[in-house]
Design a protein around this motif. Sequence first.
Motif, PDB file in Angstrom:
ATOM      1  N   LYS A 111       0.845  -1.215   0.000  1.00  5.96           N
ATOM      2  CA  LYS A 111       0.000   0.000   0.000  1.00  5.96           C
ATOM      3  C   LYS A 111       0.874   1.257   0.000  1.00  5.96           C
ATOM      4  CE  LYS A 111      -3.680   2.409   2.413  1.00  5.96           C
ATOM      5  NZ  LYS A 111      -4.553   2.525   3.563  1.00  5.96           N
ATOM      6  N   GLU A 112       1.922   1.210   0.783  1.00  4.40           N
ATOM      7  CA  GLU A 112       2.827   2.355   0.854  1.00  4.40           C
ATOM      8  C   GLU A 112       3.506   2.597  -0.500  1.00  4.40           C
ATOM      9  OE1 GLU A 112       5.385   2.190   4.344  1.00  4.40           O
ATOM     10  OE2 GLU A 112       6.647   3.748   3.426  1.00  4.40           O
ATOM     11  N   GLU A 113       3.976   1.538  -1.124  1.00  2.00           N
ATOM     12  CA  GLU A 113       4.697   1.689  -2.392  1.00  2.00           C
ATOM     13  C   GLU A 113       3.753   2.111  -3.531  1.00  2.00           C
ATOM     14  OE1 GLU A 113       7.571  -0.882  -5.329  1.00  2.00           O
ATOM     15  OE2 GLU A 113       7.677  -1.308  -3.178  1.00  2.00           O
ATOM     16  N   PHE A 114       2.551   1.526  -3.533  1.00  4.43           N
ATOM     17  CA  PHE A 114       1.565   1.887  -4.562  1.00  4.43           C
ATOM     18  C   PHE A 114       1.163   3.360  -4.396  1.00  4.43           C
ATOM     19  CE2 PHE A 114      -2.761   2.189  -6.265  1.00  4.43           C
ATOM     20  CZ  PHE A 114      -2.641   1.544  -7.483  1.00  4.43           C
ATOM     21  N   SER A 115       0.933   3.769  -3.161  1.00  5.61           N
ATOM     22  CA  SER A 115       0.526   5.153  -2.884  1.00  5.61           C
ATOM     23  C   SER A 115       1.632   6.121  -3.280  1.00  5.61           C
ATOM     24  CB  SER A 115       0.199   5.326  -1.400  1.00  5.61           C
ATOM     25  OG  SER A 115      -0.847   4.457  -1.033  1.00  5.61           O
ATOM     26  N   LYS A 116       2.879   5.716  -3.055  1.00  7.05           N
ATOM     27  CA  LYS A 116       4.017   6.550  -3.421  1.00  7.05           C
ATOM     28  C   LYS A 116       4.094   6.710  -4.938  1.00  7.05           C
ATOM     29  CE  LYS A 116       7.781   5.598  -0.829  1.00  7.05           C
ATOM     30  NZ  LYS A 116       9.044   4.856  -0.636  1.00  7.05           N
ATOM     31  N   ALA A 117       3.864   5.615  -5.661  1.00  8.96           N
ATOM     32  CA  ALA A 117       3.895   5.668  -7.135  1.00  8.96           C
ATOM     33  C   ALA A 117       2.785   6.581  -7.655  1.00  8.96           C
ATOM     34  CB  ALA A 117       3.747   4.264  -7.714  1.00  8.96           C
ATOM     35  N   ALA A 118       1.611   6.497  -7.025  1.00  3.49           N
ATOM     36  CA  ALA A 118       0.463   7.310  -7.464  1.00  3.49           C
ATOM     37  C   ALA A 118       0.685   8.788  -7.132  1.00  3.49           C
ATOM     38  CB  ALA A 118      -0.813   6.796  -6.805  1.00  3.49           C
ATOM     39  N   ALA A 119       1.192   9.042  -5.936  1.00  8.84           N
ATOM     40  CA  ALA A 119       1.420  10.436  -5.517  1.00  8.84           C
ATOM     41  C   ALA A 119       2.574  11.055  -6.298  1.00  8.84           C
ATOM     42  CB  ALA A 119       1.710  10.489  -4.019  1.00  8.84           C
ATOM     43  N   GLY A 120       3.547  10.219  -6.665  1.00  4.65           N
ATOM     44  CA  GLY A 120       4.757  10.725  -7.296  1.00  4.65           C
ATOM     45  C   GLY A 120       4.677  10.841  -8.809  1.00  4.65           C
ATOM     46  N   GLN A 121       3.594  10.376  -9.408  1.00  7.08           N
ATOM     47  CA  GLN A 121       3.426  10.510 -10.865  1.00  7.08           C
ATOM     48  C   GLN A 121       3.255  11.999 -11.169  1.00  7.08           C
ATOM     49  OE1 GLN A 121       3.643   8.613 -13.658  1.00  7.08           O
ATOM     50  NE2 GLN A 121       3.172  10.505 -14.715  1.00  7.08           N
ATOM     51  N   PHE A 122       4.240  12.577 -11.824  1.00  2.20           N
ATOM     52  CA  PHE A 122       4.201  14.016 -12.079  1.00  2.20           C
ATOM     53  C   PHE A 122       3.133  14.334 -13.118  1.00  2.20           C
ATOM     54  CE2 PHE A 122       5.560  17.918 -14.222  1.00  2.20           C
ATOM     55  CZ  PHE A 122       5.588  18.761 -13.131  1.00  2.20           C
ATOM     56  N   GLY A 123       2.252  15.276 -12.788  1.00  4.36           N
ATOM     57  CA  GLY A 123       1.196  15.641 -13.725  1.00  4.36           C
ATOM     58  C   GLY A 123       0.161  14.535 -13.827  1.00  4.36           C
ATOM     59  N   SER A 124      -0.442  14.389 -14.996  1.00  6.47           N
ATOM     60  CA  SER A 124      -1.529  13.430 -15.180  1.00  6.47           C
ATOM     61  C   SER A 124      -0.989  12.036 -15.466  1.00  6.47           C
ATOM     62  CB  SER A 124      -2.399  13.859 -16.361  1.00  6.47           C
ATOM     63  OG  SER A 124      -2.978  15.114 -16.090  1.00  6.47           O
ATOM     64  N   GLY A 125      -1.700  11.035 -14.987  1.00  6.15           N
ATOM     65  CA  GLY A 125      -1.276   9.666 -15.268  1.00  6.15           C
ATOM     66  C   GLY A 125      -1.964   8.656 -14.384  1.00  6.15           C
ATOM     67  N   TRP A 126      -1.353   7.496 -14.308  1.00  7.53           N
ATOM     68  CA  TRP A 126      -1.919   6.361 -13.590  1.00  7.53           C
ATOM     69  C   TRP A 126      -0.818   5.625 -12.839  1.00  7.53           C
ATOM     70  CZ3 TRP A 126      -7.133   4.545 -14.191  1.00  7.53           C
ATOM     71  CH2 TRP A 126      -7.903   5.300 -15.088  1.00  7.53           C
ATOM     72  N   ALA A 127      -1.188   4.996 -11.714  1.00  2.78           N
ATOM     73  CA  ALA A 127      -0.304   4.022 -11.063  1.00  2.78           C
ATOM     74  C   ALA A 127      -0.972   2.665 -11.187  1.00  2.78           C
ATOM     75  CB  ALA A 127      -0.082   4.375  -9.610  1.00  2.78           C
ATOM     76  N   TRP A 128      -0.142   1.642 -11.347  1.00  2.54           N
ATOM     77  CA  TRP A 128      -0.641   0.294 -11.668  1.00  2.54           C
ATOM     78  C   TRP A 128      -0.055  -0.779 -10.764  1.00  2.54           C
ATOM     79  CZ3 TRP A 128      -4.212   0.895 -15.339  1.00  2.54           C
ATOM     80  CH2 TRP A 128      -4.072   1.943 -16.262  1.00  2.54           C
ATOM     81  N   LEU A 129      -0.842  -1.819 -10.571  1.00  3.46           N
ATOM     82  CA  LEU A 129      -0.299  -3.096 -10.115  1.00  3.46           C
ATOM     83  C   LEU A 129      -0.458  -4.033 -11.301  1.00  3.46           C
ATOM     84  CD1 LEU A 129       0.829  -4.903  -7.809  1.00  3.46           C
ATOM     85  CD2 LEU A 129      -1.540  -5.588  -7.360  1.00  3.46           C
ATOM     86  N   CYS A 130       0.677  -4.565 -11.762  1.00  2.00           N
ATOM     87  CA  CYS A 130       0.661  -5.430 -12.946  1.00  2.00           C
ATOM     88  C   CYS A 130       1.070  -6.832 -12.564  1.00  2.00           C
ATOM     89  CB  CYS A 130       1.664  -4.922 -13.978  1.00  2.00           C
ATOM     90  SG  CYS A 130       1.238  -3.304 -14.626  1.00  2.00           S
ATOM     91  N   VAL A 131       0.560  -7.800 -13.295  1.00  3.45           N
ATOM     92  CA  VAL A 131       0.997  -9.182 -13.113  1.00  3.45           C
ATOM     93  C   VAL A 131       1.769  -9.623 -14.362  1.00  3.45           C
ATOM     94  CG1 VAL A 131      -1.215 -10.124 -13.946  1.00  3.45           C
ATOM     95  CG2 VAL A 131       0.283 -11.548 -12.551  1.00  3.45           C
TER      96      VAL A 131
END
Length: 202
Positions: A111-131
């Motif tokens: 949760k911490e790492e996913f939230s960091k990826a989402a918060a850290g995406q500069f400008g518009s975009g998406w954070a993902w969990l991929c398999v």
Amino acid sequence: MAFELPKLKYAFDALEPHIDAKTMEIHHGKHHAGYTKKLNAAIEGTDLEGKNIENILENLDKSNKAVRNNGGGFYNHRLFWEIMSPDGGGKPSGELEKAIDNAFGSFDAFKEEFSKAAAGQFGSGWAWLCVHEGGKVEICSTANQDNPLMPGIGCEGTPILGIDVWEHAYYLNYQNKRPEYIDAFFNVIDWKEVGSRYAKHK
Ligand SMILES: [Fe+2]
């Protein structure tokens, strides 16, 4: 067959207080509808017409901005609506829980790492969990409406969970407080749905 705006399986206000009804209404009825319409216009009369969206994205010519932006927008939002539920929240179970524990150590660390990826995406975009094939899961983020299915995007595998961090996804309710929106998103994640996507694509 042209692409159609998918219907939501819940009401616009069903995800409140985490995601407000007005945001849902505009996001689905204007933004997602817009991507859908523009995708159809972009592929009409080309050899992409009639192909499914996964096929279009996996074989994308990234210089084709109209298909890249609107094809990504169509796919990304469809996934986003489906992995949220008014009965969401909690944690994953079964095989997905194990894969997350293996990759990140614990759900809280994920949760911490996913939230960091989402918060850290500069400008518009998406954070993902991929398999990945074989079952390994990974977190990444992409700009604008790019997507891990697109070739050479720097983010690989099949997305099974995604959060939209465009301002249109949260600004009415959270203004510039993107981290609060990300935190709230965890209350509406449908882990059963994410788990079945994991099982399908591992
Ligand atoms: Fe969006």
